[in-house]
Every structure is written in C-alpha cells, then in structure tokens.
Design a protein around this motif. Structure first.
Motif, PDB file in Angstrom:
ATOM      1  N   PRO A   1       0.809  -1.216   0.000  1.00 39.24           N
ATOM      2  CA  PRO A   1       0.000   0.000   0.000  1.00 39.24           C
ATOM      3  C   PRO A   1       0.846   1.273   0.000  1.00 39.24           C
ATOM      4  N   GLU A   2       1.942   1.242   0.746  1.00 39.06           N
ATOM      5  CA  GLU A   2       2.746   2.459   0.862  1.00 39.06           C
ATOM      6  C   GLU A   2       3.468   2.802  -0.419  1.00 39.06           C
ATOM      7  N   HIS A   3       3.836   1.781  -1.193  1.00 38.77           N
ATOM      8  CA  HIS A   3       4.633   2.058  -2.377  1.00 38.77           C
ATOM      9  C   HIS A   3       3.801   2.137  -3.652  1.00 38.77           C
ATOM     10  N   ALA A   4       2.493   2.176  -3.523  1.00 32.51           N
ATOM     11  CA  ALA A   4       1.663   2.291  -4.717  1.00 32.51           C
ATOM     12  C   ALA A   4       1.705   3.724  -5.190  1.00 32.51           C
ATOM     13  N   ALA A   5       2.384   3.981  -6.261  1.00 31.98           N
ATOM     14  CA  ALA A   5       2.502   5.342  -6.772  1.00 31.98           C
ATOM     15  C   ALA A   5       2.701   5.259  -8.269  1.00 31.98           C
ATOM     16  N   LYS A   6       2.579   6.402  -8.921  1.00 31.41           N
ATOM     17  CA  LYS A   6       2.800   6.421 -10.354  1.00 31.41           C
ATOM     18  C   LYS A   6       4.212   6.896 -10.640  1.00 31.41           C
ATOM     19  N   PHE A   7       4.742   6.461 -11.767  1.00 32.02           N
ATOM     20  CA  PHE A   7       6.033   6.958 -12.205  1.00 32.02           C
ATOM     21  C   PHE A   7       5.905   7.344 -13.666  1.00 32.02           C
ATOM     22  N   SER A   8       6.863   8.111 -14.160  1.00 32.88           N
ATOM     23  CA  SER A   8       6.793   8.481 -15.572  1.00 32.88           C
ATOM     24  C   SER A   8       8.166   8.349 -16.211  1.00 32.88           C
ATOM     25  N   VAL A   9       8.153   8.031 -17.486  1.00 36.11           N
ATOM     26  CA  VAL A   9       9.378   7.887 -18.266  1.00 36.11           C
ATOM     27  C   VAL A   9       9.295   8.873 -19.419  1.00 36.11           C
ATOM     28  N   ASP A  10      10.321   9.719 -19.561  1.00 35.82           N
ATOM     29  CA  ASP A  10      10.370  10.679 -20.667  1.00 35.82           C
ATOM     30  C   ASP A  10      11.334  10.175 -21.717  1.00 35.82           C
ATOM     31  N   TYR A  11      10.964  10.296 -22.968  1.00 31.05           N
ATOM     32  CA  TYR A  11      11.899   9.899 -24.028  1.00 31.05           C
ATOM     33  C   TYR A  11      11.590  10.686 -25.284  1.00 31.05           C
ATOM     34  N   ASP A  12      12.597  10.758 -26.163  1.00 30.34           N
ATOM     35  CA  ASP A  12      12.423  11.403 -27.463  1.00 30.34           C
ATOM     36  C   ASP A  12      12.066  10.335 -28.479  1.00 30.34           C
ATOM     37  N   PHE A  13      11.077  10.610 -29.276  1.00 32.18           N
ATOM     38  CA  PHE A  13      10.705   9.640 -30.300  1.00 32.18           C
ATOM     39  C   PHE A  13      10.218  10.389 -31.527  1.00 32.18           C
ATOM     40  N   ASN A  14      11.037  10.373 -32.574  1.00 27.39           N
ATOM     41  CA  ASN A  14      10.622  10.986 -33.817  1.00 27.39           C
ATOM     42  C   ASN A  14       9.582  10.092 -34.488  1.00 27.39           C
ATOM     43  N   THR A  15       8.432  10.658 -34.861  1.00 26.43           N
ATOM     44  CA  THR A  15       7.336   9.834 -35.396  1.00 26.43           C
ATOM     45  C   THR A  15       7.741   9.055 -36.634  1.00 26.43           C
TER      46      THR A  15
ATOM     47  N   THR B   1      -1.627  20.915 -19.902  1.00 25.89           N
ATOM     48  CA  THR B   1      -1.101  21.534 -21.113  1.00 25.89           C
ATOM     49  C   THR B   1      -0.480  20.505 -22.048  1.00 25.89           C
ATOM     50  N   GLU B   2      -0.540  19.221 -21.703  1.00 26.69           N
ATOM     51  CA  GLU B   2       0.056  18.205 -22.568  1.00 26.69           C
ATOM     52  C   GLU B   2      -1.002  17.598 -23.467  1.00 26.69           C
ATOM     53  N   LEU B   3      -0.538  17.113 -24.615  1.00 29.49           N
ATOM     54  CA  LEU B   3      -1.469  16.504 -25.548  1.00 29.49           C
ATOM     55  C   LEU B   3      -1.369  14.997 -25.454  1.00 29.49           C
ATOM     56  N   ALA B   4      -2.490  14.323 -25.582  1.00 28.98           N
ATOM     57  CA  ALA B   4      -2.457  12.870 -25.613  1.00 28.98           C
ATOM     58  C   ALA B   4      -1.931  12.426 -26.974  1.00 28.98           C
ATOM     59  N   ILE B   5      -1.144  11.370 -26.953  1.00 25.02           N
ATOM     60  CA  ILE B   5      -0.617  10.832 -28.208  1.00 25.02           C
ATOM     61  C   ILE B   5      -1.602   9.797 -28.729  1.00 25.02           C
ATOM     62  N   THR B   6      -1.875   9.856 -30.000  1.00 18.42           N
ATOM     63  CA  THR B   6      -2.698   8.804 -30.598  1.00 18.42           C
ATOM     64  C   THR B   6      -1.947   8.199 -31.768  1.00 18.42           C
ATOM     65  N   SER B   7      -2.462   7.079 -32.233  1.00 14.82           N
ATOM     66  CA  SER B   7      -1.872   6.417 -33.380  1.00 14.82           C
ATOM     67  C   SER B   7      -2.039   7.311 -34.610  1.00 14.82           C
ATOM     68  N   PRO B   8      -1.095   7.241 -35.572  1.00 14.67           N
ATOM     69  CA  PRO B   8      -1.230   8.056 -36.790  1.00 14.67           C
ATOM     70  C   PRO B   8      -2.483   7.713 -37.580  1.00 14.67           C
ATOM     71  N   VAL B   9      -2.945   6.473 -37.444  1.00 10.48           N
ATOM     72  CA  VAL B   9      -4.177   6.065 -38.118  1.00 10.48           C
ATOM     73  C   VAL B   9      -5.167   5.640 -37.043  1.00 10.48           C
ATOM     74  N   SER B  10      -6.406   6.093 -37.143  1.00 12.05           N
ATOM     75  CA  SER B  10      -7.381   5.745 -36.109  1.00 12.05           C
ATOM     76  C   SER B  10      -7.584   4.234 -36.048  1.00 12.05           C
ATOM     77  N   PRO B  11      -7.545   3.620 -34.867  1.00  9.15           N
ATOM     78  CA  PRO B  11      -7.663   2.155 -34.781  1.00  9.15           C
ATOM     79  C   PRO B  11      -8.945   1.586 -35.377  1.00  9.15           C
ATOM     80  N   SER B  12      -9.994   2.407 -35.466  1.00 11.33           N
ATOM     81  CA  SER B  12     -11.216   1.865 -36.045  1.00 11.33           C
ATOM     82  C   SER B  12     -11.063   1.631 -37.539  1.00 11.33           C
ATOM     83  N   LEU B  13     -10.005   2.211 -38.135  1.00  9.72           N
ATOM     84  CA  LEU B  13      -9.775   2.039 -39.572  1.00  9.72           C
ATOM     85  C   LEU B  13      -8.951   0.805 -39.887  1.00  9.72           C
TER      86      LEU B  13
END
Lengths: 602, 101
Positions: free
Chosen positions: A406-420, B27-39
């Motif tokens: 119960p005490e350690h239930a918390a959220k964490f986040s990971v930041d990374y760069d990802f070019n689409t 102020t952050e945007l949610a990321i979605t797939s480039p193509v909608s999953p229903s497609l």
C-alpha cells in the motif's frame, strides 16, 4: 558512566554535523504500533523542542529493528502543514545495534525555544516472528513481536505513550512495564516521563495473528509501449506464504469443510486501470480459470484465486497480463518529449515484495530516456527483440527490494524522445521483404539454366523469337483497329455540308497514320518470313484483308460526304448506307477471327 | 472528450499530491496512433486485396511477355507497388488482430 561517555561522543560527533544531542528535547511522543496485518505499522506524533540557543535544521529520529526486520517505508510529515520532509539514513554513535536512524531536514529552521510537530509513519516487514515456527493444518497462528517499550531516540523524551493494536483480543503474553493496561485488542503503555536517550527495554508481545502473510519473492513487471495504439503489461509473480510453516499432513477434505482457515490463503485482489482489456491469468501449465473481473467506477478489479491454497511455507508462481490503450498513459509535452505514466508497484493488495523489477520497453528509435520516480530505485538499460525489430527496443530496467504494497503504490513516468518517422520502421521492413521476393523472381526470369544447348533448345529459342515478332505485329494491328474506329466515328458525325471539310482533314490524318503503320510492319514481316515461310504467308493474308477493310471504311466516308453534299436528309443517308455498313461490319468480324487464329498461338 | 479525460487524469494526480504535475498535465497533448484504430480492419482488407491484385498482374506480366519484349522498368514499378501494398496491408492486419508491433 558508560552512558555518559556515549553521550559525550554523540555530542562531539553531532557538533561536527550541527546536530547537538542535548539541544533538542522531545516534549511529547505518542506512538501507535499496529500489528493488525502482516506488517508492523508504526505511527509516531513527535513534538520537538529546541532547548539550545542555536537554530536547528535537522532532527534525528530512530526506529528499533530486531532480527530479520526490514524497514520498508519511512515517511516524516510536518503535522501542521502536512509537508513531506526529506529523510536520509544516518548513523548515530551510541545508538543500539538494532536502531535504524534517519536524519530529517526541517522545512523551516527551528529557532531557539520553539517547538515543531512531526508525524512519522514507518512500515516494517518481517518484524513479526511466528512462534511456534511450525503449525499443523487448522492450528491458529501466533506471532511474536519484539520492539522497545520506550521510543528509541538520541534525545531525552519528556513524556511518551505507546499503544499496541492487535488483530484480535487473544494475547498470550506481553511485557509488563507499568503503567500498562489492556483493553480488548489494544495494549496501552504509558505515560512514561523523563526517559533518557536510547533507553532500551524489550517490548515483547505474543499474540494471535491469522492475517495472511503474502510475500512475493520475485516480481517482474514488463511494460511494452507501441505508438500504434496499445500498451502491454505483463507481470510475473512468485508468491509465498511467509507465516508459520506447515508440518504434518494436509487433508483437502478437512480444509474444505472447516471454517477456520488459520494462516492459509488463496485469494488475491488486483486493482488495475479502468481501461484495461485483454486480461489473462496463466502459469506454466496454462490458463487459470479461477478468476473474476469486474469494472468499478475508477478501476478494473480482478479477483484471483491461486491454483491451490497456500499454507505456511508453500509457494506458487503465476503471470498476469493486460493491455491498455494509449489514452491517459502516453502524452507528449511541448518540448516534443513523450511521457509515459504508469503505476510503479504491484496492483495486488496487501502484499510484501522482496525483489521488484520493472522493465519499460520503448519503441525502436526512442532515445534520451529519463525516469521520474516517486522513490529511489536502481536504473539500468537493456535491449529486447520482438516483432518486426531490426536494432532492438531499448528497455529501462528499474530494481528495488523490500516494497510494501500500500505504501509504495505510486505512479512513475518515463520521458523519451521519439521521432514519429521511426514508427515507419516496421511497415518499411515488411515492404522491403516483399520487394526482395519480387526482385528475386525478376532475377530468376532473366537467368538461363539449361546445361546443354542442343537442337531442342535451338528450336525453342527460334520459336520464342518468332513469337516476339508476332506480338509486335499484333500490337500494330490493334493500333490500326483503333484508328479505324476513330474514322468511323468521324464518318457518323458528318451531317451538314459545313462539316465536310473537317471530315476531309480527318481522312488525311488517318491516311498518314496508316501509312506509318505500314512502314513499321514491313521489316517485321520480312523477319517473320525469313524464319518461317508458312507463318509469313499467313501474316501476309491477314495484312491484305486489313487493307481491304481500310478501303471499305474510306469508301463509306466518301459516300456519306457525297450524300451530304447533295443535301439528302439524315435518315435517308442512314438508310442508303445501311447495306454497305453491314458488309463492313461482317468483314471486320471476319478479320478479327482470322487474327485470333493466326496470332493466338503466340 | 480528449480534454475531459486529460482533466480527469489531472484531478486524479492531484489526489496523489502532485499538484504541479497536474497543472502540467493539462497543457500536454495525448498521443494517438497516426491512423485511427477503427480504420485498421478496412485498411488491412483493402490494402491486402489490392496488393494481391497487383501481385497477380506482376506474375501475369512475367509469364506472358517474351524475353526480349520485357522492360525492366515496368517490372520494377509493378513489383514496387505490389510490395508497398502488401507490406502495409500485412502491418494493418497485424494491428487489427491485436499484435501491436
């Protein structure tokens, strides 16, 4: 005397670190030790008074840990403002061997003569010792807790009380240090005045505790992120009943009939995210069907039953998995960095995890990976190869030991760069593979595999060359047919005298194009004749028929022009030209038939 | 609804005591797939279907044209189009059945 030397040493050391043992006094300490579960939860409300003449910014607080006990969670909060204070472990000279001390940084330095209230929450695991250590089936479990009657502190305590909360009112024995009183399931020790620093007096409680002792020996959680729209989570558990060990026989019949399950347990409850889907609960054998899933307003609740009940000392392993969509977990910040936010610890309720590993698998092409953690963990990196991977996916590995659920239930986040663009790696890999297949076919078709070039091969080769020429001639005949179709259309459009000139111009263009085709056919015909005389004469026949058809078209056009010039009505013209038109169509069909028979084989 | 869910998660985070985190969330945007999953089903079927047609025409070209009449350029163009359609069709097929690669 020894105590005095210890005090002097402590104060000397403290001088160096600006924390004096005798300039702080604890005015009031109220301590609650809750033994109502597998953990020992200690809550202390401490009133710290600065009795020196210098400002104090650090306070040292200690807990007593005996035997195998592990301090899983230690939090200090300022009572009035509820601010969480930073804590770091410290060693204090003169402290008893089993004391675990922490140095607390106050939010505001405490001026001389002032007091500040602190609330300490500590969770100890493995602090309750089963006594007796072995039990038969259905015997009730008794636990022994060894602590300290007085609060272990490097400062003197003016007044303190301790309350021990037990799961039931059955207590075999407890330390008798007056004033003490027991009522129902609570034992009150207090109030003790003017206790010197580090005064030790063993607090021993032998009580009944049938709460399940769920210890997870190893826990591995793997989170795989796909930017195509899904996050996979898979958790592997090895769970043990850490209560008094079971000896003797196990009777399934007796277990099913008796109500008292003593220290055994079979049920687990997992609280998963609301949008979890595609859940599975398996082990090495296969699917485990004893489970239930229901959706609650803010979560998904999964009730699991283990394959068999765990009696003391027994263990079992299993795997839980589920998927969540990206919404609510994956976001992108203004800077372009992606952020993944998930639960860090196990979704199971009321468990103690001895070794926890969290692996975050990010898509190929993710760089600059950073983690924001709610508490300290060891970080390292790894690589995982899975579907459609070329260079492998980067894995962030987080490791921690002694985690209390119960005490350690918390959220964490990971930041990374990802070019689409990197999301296209997978389809491009597939495209490349298919293209390689096709290129292989093209290459194969251009390769010659005959071992000996004998007469049969020669015959086949020359037939092939002949077929090439025939194909080309056929293409030219098709062009001719298209041109004549255009001419027929132009013919039908001549309705008035004014349109005659356009028709004439059309005729001259058509004549020119047909002449071009003739030029092209000549060398091909010669080549065909040189290869085979029979086929050559067949082609010559076809070409003659084609020429006759052309002259019919031209005659049709000139007849129509004459009739229009004479000023005959349109339906008259159609009627007069009808028989010639029928003959033309018949000739055309005959030509097409001949072309099929002659050229069809090639 | 995207905004509302972001707001919900911000409120949830506030419950965890991470207030500045919650403000940043809004102020952050949610990321979605480039193509909608229903497609995914439609795309998979259409791309694979047309990819198979193009593959068929590629093989027809290979077997009907005689050696000297073949043009490398048209072969490669047919092969490329078929490969692209088949490749993307397979990707969307994988995504449709739940193998999120």
């Amino acid at each position: 005397m020894v105590r005095l030397t210890h005090l002097l040493l402590a104060s000397l050391l403290a001088l160096a670190s600006s924390v004096l043992a005798d300039n702080i006094k604890l005015q009031q300490v109220d301590r609650k030790i809750s033994l109502n579960s597998q953990f020992v939860r200690i809550t202390e409300t401490v009133k710290v008074k600065n009795v020196g003449n210098q400002v104090v910014s650090e306070v040292i607080l200690c807990e007593s840990l005996g035997g195998d006990a592990v301090l899983s969670s230690y939090k200090v909060v300022e009572t009035s403002s509820k601010n969480v204070l930073t804590v770091s472990s410290a060693t204090v000279a003169g402290a008893p061997a089993e004391a675990a001390c922490h140095s607390v940084n106050l939010a505001k330095p405490l001026p001389a003569g002032e007091t500040v209230g602190l609330t300490v929450t500590a969770v100890l695991a493995k602090a309750q010792i089963p006594y007796p250590a072995e039990l038969g089936q259905h015997e009730t479990q008794l636990m022994l807790y060894n602590g300290n009657v007085y609060v272990l502190s490097p400062y003197s305590v003016s007044s303190q009380t301790t309350e021990v909360i037990l799961p039931t009112s059955t207590v075999k024995s407890y330390t008798d240090e007056k004033p003490v009183s027991k009522s129902d399931n609570k034992i009150k020790y207090g109030k003790y005045d003017l206790i010197k620093p580090f005064t030790e007096k063993r607090l021993s409680v032998h009580f009944e505790n049938n709460k399940p002792f769920k210890h997870i020996l190893t826990y591995v959680k793997e989170i795989e992120v796909s930017h195509w729209g899904n996050i996979y989570v898979e958790e592997k558990y090895e769970i043990k009943n850490a209560g008094a060990k079971h000896t003797g026989s196990f009777s399934r019949l007796k277990y099913a009939h008796m109500n008292l399950k003593a220290n055994s347990f079979r049920d687990l409850k997992a609280i998963l995210p609301r949008s979890a889907h595609s859940l599975y609960y398996v082990d090495l054998i296969g699917n485990i069907s004893t489970s239930n899933v229901r959706k609650a307003p803010t979560s998904t609740v999964m009730d699991l039953e283990l394959r068999y009940p765990l009696l003391g000392g027994w263990k079992v392993d299993f795997t839980i998995g589920y998927s969540v969509p990206l919404k609510g977990f994956l976001t992108s910040a203004k800077s372009g960095q992606r952020r993944l936010t998930m639960d860090l610890s196990s979704p199971l309720e009321d468990v103690f995890i001895e070794d926890m590993v969290v692996r975050v698998v990010l898509p190929e092409g993710a760089t600059n990976i950073k983690a924001n953690l709610p508490y300290d963990m060891e970080k390292s990196f790894d690589i995982k190869y899975t579907y459609l991977d070329t260079t492998g996916r980067p894995v962030l590995v987080l490791h921690k030991q002694n985690v209390a659920a119960p005490e350690h239930a918390a959220k964490f986040s990971v930041d990374y760069d990802f070019n689409t663009v990197h999301i296209l790696r997978e389809p491009l890999l597939l495209v490349g593979v298919f293209f390689a297949l096709f290129v292989a076919v093209i290459a194969y078709n251009r390769m010659e595999f005959t071992i000996t070039r004998d007469d049969k091969w020669e015959a086949a080769r020359s037939k092939e060359v002949l077929a090439t020429y025939m194909e080309q001639i056929q293409a030219l005949l098709e062009d001719e047919a298209t041109i004549l179709l255009g001419l027929a259309r132009a013919t039908n459009q001549v309705r008035e005298a004014s349109e005659v000139d356009t028709a004439q111009r059309e005729k001259t263009t058509v004549e020119k194009r047909l002449k071009d085709l003739e030029e092209k056919v000549k060398p091909l015909l010669a080549a065909v004749e040189s290869r085979s005389v029979r086929v050559g004469s067949q082609v010559r026949d076809v070409l003659d028929k084609a020429r006759l058809l052309q002259s019919r078209y031209f005659k049709q056009l000139s007849d129509r022009i004459d009739l229009v010039k004479k000023g005959v009505a349109l339906n008259e013209i159609s009627r007069k030209l009808a028989p010639a038109q029928d003959a033309l169509n018949a000739a055309k069909r005959e030509l097409e038939g001949t072309i099929m028979t002659v050229f069809g084989a090639y | 609804s995207c905004r509302i869910s972001v707001l919900n998660s911000a409120i949830l985070l506030q419950g965890y005591g991470l207030t500045s985190e919650a403000l940043r969330r809004m102020t952050e945007l949610a990321i979605t797939s480039p193509v909608s999953p229903s497609l995914y089903p439609t795309l998979a079927t259409v791309l694979l279907g047309s990819g198979l047609c193009m593959t068929g025409s590629f093989f027809l070209y290979e077997v009907t044209k005689t050696k000297s009449n073949r043009a490398l350029r048209s072969e490669l163009i047919l092969a490329f189009i078929s490969a692209v359609l088949l490749g993307f069709g397979t990707l969307f097929l994988l995504l449709w059945v739940g193998v999120y690669v």
